[in-house]
Design a protein around this motif. Structure first.
Motif, PDB file in Angstrom:
ATOM      1  N   TYR A   1     -25.185  75.990 -62.805  1.00 51.44           N
ATOM      2  CA  TYR A   1     -26.306  76.121 -61.876  1.00 51.44           C
ATOM      3  C   TYR A   1     -27.037  74.786 -61.738  1.00 51.44           C
ATOM      4  CZ  TYR A   1     -30.876  77.603 -60.088  1.00 51.44           C
ATOM      5  OH  TYR A   1     -32.031  77.729 -59.357  1.00 51.44           O
ATOM      6  N   TYR A   2     -27.293  74.140 -62.863  1.00 53.88           N
ATOM      7  CA  TYR A   2     -27.984  72.852 -62.839  1.00 53.88           C
ATOM      8  C   TYR A   2     -27.174  71.787 -62.111  1.00 53.88           C
ATOM      9  CZ  TYR A   2     -32.286  73.514 -65.417  1.00 53.88           C
ATOM     10  OH  TYR A   2     -33.568  73.879 -65.758  1.00 53.88           O
ATOM     11  N   ILE A   3     -25.886  71.782 -62.324  1.00 52.90           N
ATOM     12  CA  ILE A   3     -25.039  70.799 -61.650  1.00 52.90           C
ATOM     13  C   ILE A   3     -25.096  71.019 -60.130  1.00 52.90           C
ATOM     14  CG2 ILE A   3     -22.647  70.068 -61.295  1.00 52.90           C
ATOM     15  CD1 ILE A   3     -22.205  70.653 -64.304  1.00 52.90           C
ATOM     16  N   SER A   4     -25.031  72.273 -59.706  1.00 55.34           N
ATOM     17  CA  SER A   4     -25.100  72.579 -58.276  1.00 55.34           C
ATOM     18  C   SER A   4     -26.428  72.130 -57.680  1.00 55.34           C
ATOM     19  CB  SER A   4     -24.907  74.081 -58.043  1.00 55.34           C
ATOM     20  OG  SER A   4     -23.622  74.494 -58.451  1.00 55.34           O
ATOM     21  N   LYS A   5     -27.528  72.454 -58.361  1.00 54.26           N
ATOM     22  CA  LYS A   5     -28.840  72.071 -57.854  1.00 54.26           C
ATOM     23  C   LYS A   5     -29.019  70.556 -57.892  1.00 54.26           C
ATOM     24  CE  LYS A   5     -31.338  74.699 -56.537  1.00 54.26           C
ATOM     25  NZ  LYS A   5     -31.386  75.373 -55.218  1.00 54.26           N
ATOM     26  N   HIS A   6     -28.482  69.919 -58.909  1.00 53.17           N
ATOM     27  CA  HIS A   6     -28.591  68.460 -59.044  1.00 53.17           C
ATOM     28  C   HIS A   6     -28.009  67.755 -57.820  1.00 53.17           C
ATOM     29  CE1 HIS A   6     -28.474  64.488 -61.001  1.00 53.17           C
ATOM     30  NE2 HIS A   6     -27.257  64.370 -60.497  1.00 53.17           N
ATOM     31  N   TYR A   7     -26.793  68.120 -57.456  1.00 55.89           N
ATOM     32  CA  TYR A   7     -26.137  67.402 -56.376  1.00 55.89           C
ATOM     33  C   TYR A   7     -26.677  67.800 -55.003  1.00 55.89           C
ATOM     34  CZ  TYR A   7     -23.176  65.100 -59.706  1.00 55.89           C
ATOM     35  OH  TYR A   7     -22.742  64.309 -60.745  1.00 55.89           O
ATOM     36  N   ALA A   8     -27.163  69.019 -54.865  1.00 54.40           N
ATOM     37  CA  ALA A   8     -27.844  69.393 -53.619  1.00 54.40           C
ATOM     38  C   ALA A   8     -29.129  68.580 -53.459  1.00 54.40           C
ATOM     39  CB  ALA A   8     -28.146  70.887 -53.603  1.00 54.40           C
ATOM     40  N   ASP A   9     -29.884  68.448 -54.534  1.00 50.28           N
ATOM     41  CA  ASP A   9     -31.111  67.651 -54.493  1.00 50.28           C
ATOM     42  C   ASP A   9     -30.802  66.189 -54.195  1.00 50.28           C
ATOM     43  OD1 ASP A   9     -32.344  70.002 -55.203  1.00 50.28           O
ATOM     44  OD2 ASP A   9     -33.034  69.334 -57.169  1.00 50.28           O
ATOM     45  N   GLN A  10     -29.777  65.663 -54.845  1.00 49.01           N
ATOM     46  CA  GLN A  10     -29.406  64.265 -54.630  1.00 49.01           C
ATOM     47  C   GLN A  10     -29.007  64.024 -53.177  1.00 49.01           C
ATOM     48  OE1 GLN A  10     -29.556  61.636 -56.632  1.00 49.01           O
ATOM     49  NE2 GLN A  10     -30.197  62.688 -58.484  1.00 49.01           N
ATOM     50  N   TRP A  11     -28.266  64.968 -52.599  1.00 45.23           N
ATOM     51  CA  TRP A  11     -27.848  64.813 -51.215  1.00 45.23           C
ATOM     52  C   TRP A  11     -29.065  64.752 -50.289  1.00 45.23           C
ATOM     53  CZ3 TRP A  11     -22.852  64.388 -49.164  1.00 45.23           C
ATOM     54  CH2 TRP A  11     -22.788  64.378 -47.765  1.00 45.23           C
ATOM     55  N   LEU A  12     -30.012  65.644 -50.532  1.00 46.84           N
ATOM     56  CA  LEU A  12     -31.216  65.685 -49.705  1.00 46.84           C
ATOM     57  C   LEU A  12     -31.970  64.364 -49.772  1.00 46.84           C
ATOM     58  CD1 LEU A  12     -33.231  67.203 -47.920  1.00 46.84           C
ATOM     59  CD2 LEU A  12     -34.171  68.260 -49.994  1.00 46.84           C
ATOM     60  N   MET A  13     -32.070  63.797 -50.959  1.00 48.98           N
ATOM     61  CA  MET A  13     -32.814  62.555 -51.134  1.00 48.98           C
ATOM     62  C   MET A  13     -32.078  61.338 -50.585  1.00 48.98           C
ATOM     63  SD  MET A  13     -34.561  62.857 -54.920  1.00 48.98           S
ATOM     64  CE  MET A  13     -33.047  63.246 -55.799  1.00 48.98           C
ATOM     65  N   LYS A  14     -30.770  61.279 -50.801  1.00 51.76           N
ATOM     66  CA  LYS A  14     -30.030  60.041 -50.559  1.00 51.76           C
ATOM     67  C   LYS A  14     -29.154  60.040 -49.314  1.00 51.76           C
ATOM     68  CE  LYS A  14     -29.961  58.868 -55.474  1.00 51.76           C
ATOM     69  NZ  LYS A  14     -29.116  58.552 -56.657  1.00 51.76           N
ATOM     70  N   ASN A  15     -28.868  61.212 -48.763  1.00 50.33           N
ATOM     71  CA  ASN A  15     -27.921  61.277 -47.649  1.00 50.33           C
ATOM     72  C   ASN A  15     -28.509  61.882 -46.380  1.00 50.33           C
ATOM     73  OD1 ASN A  15     -26.135  61.551 -50.326  1.00 50.33           O
ATOM     74  ND2 ASN A  15     -24.888  60.599 -48.745  1.00 50.33           N
ATOM     75  N   THR A  16     -29.818  62.065 -46.354  1.00 50.52           N
ATOM     76  CA  THR A  16     -30.459  62.563 -45.142  1.00 50.52           C
ATOM     77  C   THR A  16     -31.684  61.697 -44.826  1.00 50.52           C
ATOM     78  OG1 THR A  16     -32.161  64.070 -46.036  1.00 50.52           O
ATOM     79  CG2 THR A  16     -29.892  64.896 -45.948  1.00 50.52           C
TER      80      THR A  16
END
Length: 211
Positions: free
Chosen positions: A126-141
């Motif tokens: 769960y943490y891994i999934s949330k981690h990379y979703a959060d990272q995408w929001l910050m760095k790729n949008t």
């Protein structure tokens, strides 16, 4: 404002939607349920398939949305498709639809891997999934985002008081999390921020003002 709540039938989502409706926003909730979740003239709902392609999701996504709240979750049943890939696709569609504000409900310390030694093993995926979703929001949008990372959610009475930028995990009333999400909507102090939180001694507005 015209607001899309992705996951309006969840524990946080339903509380958040009630609060947005009370503020007279136009709210569109997403749910797989046929029956309307709320009986209000400023509420409507759609089924947004998080497993669909970006192109298919774009057709389901309403036009002229001012802000998106992503408060959906698979509760561990479909983490990659829903909590990770599904979330990212909604960000991509939001950008295509010229949505400016995007507010993500995450989990405490999802972006702080140094604290992951404290996480139970059954929560790691769960943490891994949330981690990379959060990272995408910050760095790729280019979205004007806020990521709220509360500690454990409890079905307890709201206190209206929280602590942010915390060093250790704790607990939160679901109502307080929903109220904090609501108040980040137009709070410029919350823009482009990752906010960790648990119950505390400061009023929500005061805590957010100190970000």
């Amino acid at each position: 404002m015209k607001i899309l709540v992705i996951g309006a039938s969840g524990r946080v989502g339903s509380s958040l939607t009630e609060k947005l409706l009370a503020k007279e926003h136009e709210v569109i909730g997403t749910t797989r349920k046929d029956k309307a979740l709320f009986d209000a003239k400023n509420y409507s709902q759609i089924e947004l398939d998080l497993n669909a392609s970006v192109e298919e999701m774009e057709k389901q996504f309403p036009n002229d949305v001012d802000a998106v709240f992503f408060v959906s979750g698979s509760r561990g049943e479909d983490l990659l498709q829903t909590d990770l890939h599904g979330a990212i696709k909604t960000m991509q569609v939001a950008e295509k639809k010229n949505v400016k504000r995007y507010i993500m409900l995450s989990t405490v310390f999802a972006t702080d891997t140094d604290k992951w030694s404290e996480i139970p093993k059954d929560m790691m995926d769960y943490y891994i999934s949330k981690h990379y979703a959060d990272q995408w929001l910050m760095k790729n949008t280019n979205l004007d985002y806020t990521i709220l990372q509360p500690s454990t959610l409890k079905e307890e009475k709201a206190t209206g008081k929280i602590e942010v930028n915390i060093d250790s995990a704790g607990e939160n009333s679901i109502e307080d999390v929903a109220e904090t999400l609501l108040k980040t909507l137009t709070n410029r102090s919350a823009s482009k921020k990752v906010i960790t939180m648990h119950s505390g001694e400061k009023k929500i507005e005061e805590a957010l003002a100190q970000l």
